[in-house]
Design a protein around this motif. Structure first.
Motif, PDB file in Angstrom:
ATOM      1  N   LYS A 176       9.010  -5.278   2.977  1.00  9.60           N
ATOM      2  CA  LYS A 176       8.225  -5.703   1.824  1.00  9.60           C
ATOM      3  C   LYS A 176       7.606  -4.496   1.134  1.00  9.60           C
ATOM      4  CE  LYS A 176       4.871  -8.709   2.513  1.00  9.60           C
ATOM      5  NZ  LYS A 176       4.128 -10.013   2.685  1.00  9.60           N
ATOM      6  N   LYS A 177       7.049  -3.619   1.916  1.00  5.37           N
ATOM      7  CA  LYS A 177       6.387  -2.454   1.317  1.00  5.37           C
ATOM      8  C   LYS A 177       7.394  -1.588   0.566  1.00  5.37           C
ATOM      9  CE  LYS A 177       2.868  -2.125   4.866  1.00  5.37           C
ATOM     10  NZ  LYS A 177       1.461  -1.868   4.646  1.00  5.37           N
ATOM     11  N   PHE A 182       3.569   3.970   5.062  1.00  2.00           N
ATOM     12  CA  PHE A 182       3.869   2.565   5.363  1.00  2.00           C
ATOM     13  C   PHE A 182       3.784   2.303   6.853  1.00  2.00           C
ATOM     14  CE2 PHE A 182       4.375   2.036   1.180  1.00  2.00           C
ATOM     15  CZ  PHE A 182       5.622   2.089   0.583  1.00  2.00           C
ATOM     16  N   ASP A 191      10.137  -1.308  -6.528  1.00  2.00           N
ATOM     17  CA  ASP A 191       9.930  -2.034  -7.774  1.00  2.00           C
ATOM     18  C   ASP A 191       9.022  -1.252  -8.703  1.00  2.00           C
ATOM     19  OD1 ASP A 191       9.870  -5.316  -6.152  1.00  2.00           O
ATOM     20  OD2 ASP A 191      11.519  -4.053  -6.907  1.00  2.00           O
ATOM     21  N   CYS A 192       8.034  -0.577  -8.124  1.00  2.00           N
ATOM     22  CA  CYS A 192       7.091   0.168  -8.967  1.00  2.00           C
ATOM     23  C   CYS A 192       7.631   1.514  -9.396  1.00  2.00           C
ATOM     24  CB  CYS A 192       5.786   0.410  -8.218  1.00  2.00           C
ATOM     25  SG  CYS A 192       4.904  -1.078  -7.804  1.00  2.00           S
ATOM     26  N   ASN A 193       8.658   1.977  -8.737  1.00  2.00           N
ATOM     27  CA  ASN A 193       9.048   3.356  -8.980  1.00  2.00           C
ATOM     28  C   ASN A 193      10.484   3.535  -9.445  1.00  2.00           C
ATOM     29  OD1 ASN A 193       6.753   5.238  -8.055  1.00  2.00           O
ATOM     30  ND2 ASN A 193       6.853   3.667  -6.477  1.00  2.00           N
ATOM     31  N   GLN A 204      10.213  -2.471  -0.654  1.00  2.00           N
ATOM     32  CA  GLN A 204      10.678  -3.172  -1.853  1.00  2.00           C
ATOM     33  C   GLN A 204       9.640  -3.069  -2.963  1.00  2.00           C
ATOM     34  OE1 GLN A 204      13.871  -4.388  -1.367  1.00  2.00           O
ATOM     35  NE2 GLN A 204      13.758  -4.381  -3.583  1.00  2.00           N
ATOM     36  N   GLN A 205       8.400  -3.236  -2.612  1.00  2.00           N
ATOM     37  CA  GLN A 205       7.333  -3.148  -3.598  1.00  2.00           C
ATOM     38  C   GLN A 205       7.329  -1.772  -4.229  1.00  2.00           C
ATOM     39  OE1 GLN A 205       3.828  -4.106  -1.391  1.00  2.00           O
ATOM     40  NE2 GLN A 205       3.808  -6.231  -2.028  1.00  2.00           N
ATOM     41  N   TRP A 206       7.452  -0.796  -3.443  1.00  2.00           N
ATOM     42  CA  TRP A 206       7.430   0.578  -3.955  1.00  2.00           C
ATOM     43  C   TRP A 206       8.609   0.804  -4.887  1.00  2.00           C
ATOM     44  CZ3 TRP A 206      10.300   5.056  -4.171  1.00  2.00           C
ATOM     45  CH2 TRP A 206       9.595   6.238  -4.483  1.00  2.00           C
ATOM     46  N   TYR A 236      12.717 -12.473   3.743  1.00  2.00           N
ATOM     47  CA  TYR A 236      12.575 -11.263   2.950  1.00  2.00           C
ATOM     48  C   TYR A 236      13.924 -10.625   2.789  1.00  2.00           C
ATOM     49  CZ  TYR A 236      12.745  -9.006   7.505  1.00  2.00           C
ATOM     50  OH  TYR A 236      13.130  -8.576   8.757  1.00  2.00           O
TER      51      TYR A 236
END
Lengths: 162, 448
Positions: free
Chosen positions: A152-153, A103, A159-161, A155-157, A84
């Protein structure tokens, strides 16, 4: 004193136990204990009161965790984490605190506890092992997994924001 | 661990450090309730009176026991042989019942009781002796007279002596006699060196026994004390005028003075001075007076009971006050062998300041200084009420050592001195006699 510190101490409890109701109960018990032993506290400078209260509250929380043998419920250790990308500082700064809290609370209990103790309380694996009654190698590997999940969390956030 | 990648974790930490979660509604109220009505063992509980009743019962038992022991020990009165008036013969008649011939030197008027301060030596002679020998320190003309008279007295002396000794104090074991001449009749002294009747009362200096139950706390404290203050009375040399005048006159008192049988007019009638009656004892006429002489006063140990409150001031200082009751008892013996009891009841308020200059885990040392003001609330001498109006002030200074047997109960010892100011009244008490006393108190102290 309650007004001033309860919020932060509740946050502490939530970090560890995730369940709001349990956290509120632990906050309640923690304050009773704090008031009970307040006469033993000697003021040693700025922030010493809160640091002391934090220690008292942490002990309460850990006592609960030990009693409930949550450490036995851990994730499988044989899984190697996926590779990751760890986020950088600036990125983390963009994530609101409530989200970060979320998270952490979403982590499995074992990982969460080790993460809290290592990252927030800055304890060594050896100390964590003693506190939780686990092997310090187990502590280390749990931390690795906690980091991976969090990364990961985040990064995901991001990416969405963005 | 990849250290360089930990920065983001540190960032999380700093971000969450001051993060505050919104509090649940009613959280504080719930906490307040729990704090005021603690159920969890983590909160220290204060045991109330009832659950501590066995402690109080033990304390009360100790208290009562020591009080009883103290009372029993101290009931024995301290003897203070306090010589006042010796029975006085107005005249040594040559022969009874005839009035003596004036020529023989008995014409000198017989003074009634002369209240003076003198010391005189009297050598005691047994009754059988016919020639009394009395030596006076005062070199007055009377001596010579007396001497002259003595030689002529003869047998009658023994008579008079016998009477005297009958009137004398209890300790006439060897039946010595007081031989007194007319002039010396009014001698009102306690002769020093008078043997063997003289009985030194010995400064008993009995230790104070104050069983003190004081609760000593950071805040208010309650205590209970029983004890006595003061020492035994000491030897009294010489006589106080005051003492004679002090005691309320005994209505039926007799004594002192014999009518001057020589002082007759030609018609053989002896003039009796006003205010005096004559009575006969063994054929010898004596005056009876309105007022009797105080002969001995025996003071008993004072007994005190009290309650005290102590308030801590911090830094080892505390002040203490309270209420105490003191009982002073004395036995007065008059020259006519009548006795009466004098009892005084005092209520007082003590005030002390204490300083714990050494305070260790199990023991400590402290200094105390203070005083008390007392007022007699009831007094009785014989049948009469005594009303002692003035206040009795006293000072006290002690050093104390306390050892804690348990967390709650400690024992202490307090040697010190106390001084009782003269209250300016006429009443004679042990405090007037011995104003400065060495005191020793011991007791238990409860701490909460």
């Amino acid at each position: 004193m309650y007004e001033q510190y309860a919020g932060r101490l509740l946050a502490l409890c939530l970090r560890y136990v995730s369940d709001r109701e349990t956290a509120e109960d632990l906050l309640h018990d923690g304050f009773i204990k704090i008031f009970g032993v307040l006469d033993k506290f000697t003021w040693q400078g700025e922030g010493s009161l809160f640091a002391w209260m934090t220690r008292v509250m942490t002990n309460i929380v850990l006592g609960y965790l030990r009693k409930n043998a949550v450490m036995n419920r851990m994730g499988r250790l044989d899984d190697e984490p996926d590779a990751y990308d760890e986020p950088d500082e600036a990125a983390v700064e963009r994530v609101p605190e409530e989200v970060l809290m979320r998270f952490i609370r979403e982590l499995p209990t074992g990982y969460r506890t080790v993460f809290n103790l290592y990252v927030i309380e800055e304890k060594t694996h050896k100390e964590i092992a003693l506190l939780l009654g686990i092997n310090d190698k187990s502590s280390a590997s749990q931390l690795v997994r906690a980091r991976a999940l969090l990364a990961k969390k985040v990064q995901q956030w991001l990416d969405c924001n963005t | 661990m990849k250290q360089e990648n930990d920065l983001w974790l540190k960032k999380i930490k700093t971000q969450l450090r001051d993060y505050s979660e919104p509090l649940p509604a009613g959280g504080w109220e719930r906490l307040e309730q729990s704090l005021s009505a603690p159920k969890t063992p983590s909160v220290p509980t204060r045991k109330g009176w009832w659950s501590r009743r066995w402690e109080w019962a033990a304390v009360a038992a100790i208290f009562i026991t020591t009080f009883l022991i103290t009372w029993w020990v101290l009931r024995t009165p301290v003897v203070d042989v306090h010589r006042s008036a010796e029975p006085a013969l107005a005249v040594m008649p040559d022969a009874l019942p005839q009035p003596p011939v004036p020529d023989e030197g008995l014409a000198s008027p017989i003074p009634v009781v002369k209240q003076q301060q003198r010391t005189a030596h009297i050598s005691r002679t047994p009754i059988s002796e016919e020639k009394p020998s009395i030596i006076y320190k005062e070199g007055s003309a009377a001596n010579n007279e007396v001497g002259a008279t003595n030689s002529g007295v003869g047998a009658t002396n023994s008579d008079a002596s016998a009477t005297n000794s009958g009137v004398g104090t209890k300790e006439a074991a060897t039946a010595p006699s007081t031989q007194q001449q007319p002039d010396a009749a009014q001698k009102s002294t306690a002769p020093t060196g008078q043997q063997p009747k003289y009985r030194p009362s010995g400064t008993l200096n009995l230790p104070d026994r104050k069983k003190n139950l004081t609760a000593q706390a950071a805040k208010w404290a309650v205590g209970l004390s029983v004890g006595n203050t003061g020492t035994g009375s000491s030897v009294n040399n010489g006589m106080d005028n005051a003492i004679l005048a002090l005691h309320p006159p005994m209505m039926s008192a007799k004594q002192s003075g014999k009518p001057d049988l020589a002082d007759t007019k030609d018609d053989g009638i002896v003039e009796i001075p006003e205010g005096q009656d004559v009575y006969f004892e063994n054929g010898v006429p004596f005056y009876s007076k309105e007022t009797a002489q105080v002969k001995d006063i025996r003071h008993s140990m004072p007994i005190s009971v009290g309650v005290s409150f102590r308030r801590g001031l911090g830094s080892g200082f505390s002040v203490e006050t309270g209420l105490m009751y003191t009982y002073l008892s004395s036995e007065i013996e008059y020259s006519n062998a009548e006795k009466s009891n004098q009892n005084l009841h005092y209520i007082g308020i003590p005030l002390r300041a204490n300083w714990n200059f050494v305070s260790r885990n199990r023991w400590g040392l402290y200094l105390s200084a203070g005083g008390a003001v007392e007022k007699s609330v009831y007094g009785k001498s014989g049948d009469q009420r005594l009303n002692v109006k003035p206040l009795q002030f006293s000072l006290l200074g002690v050093i104390g050592a306390q050892y804690n047997l348990t967390k709650r109960i400690g024992i202490y010892l307090e040697p010190g001195v106390s001084y009782y100011f003269d209250d300016g009244s006429d009443v004679e008490t042990i405090r007037k006699k011995n104003p400065l006393n060495f005191t020793l108190q011991a007791g238990f102290r409860l701490t909460y």
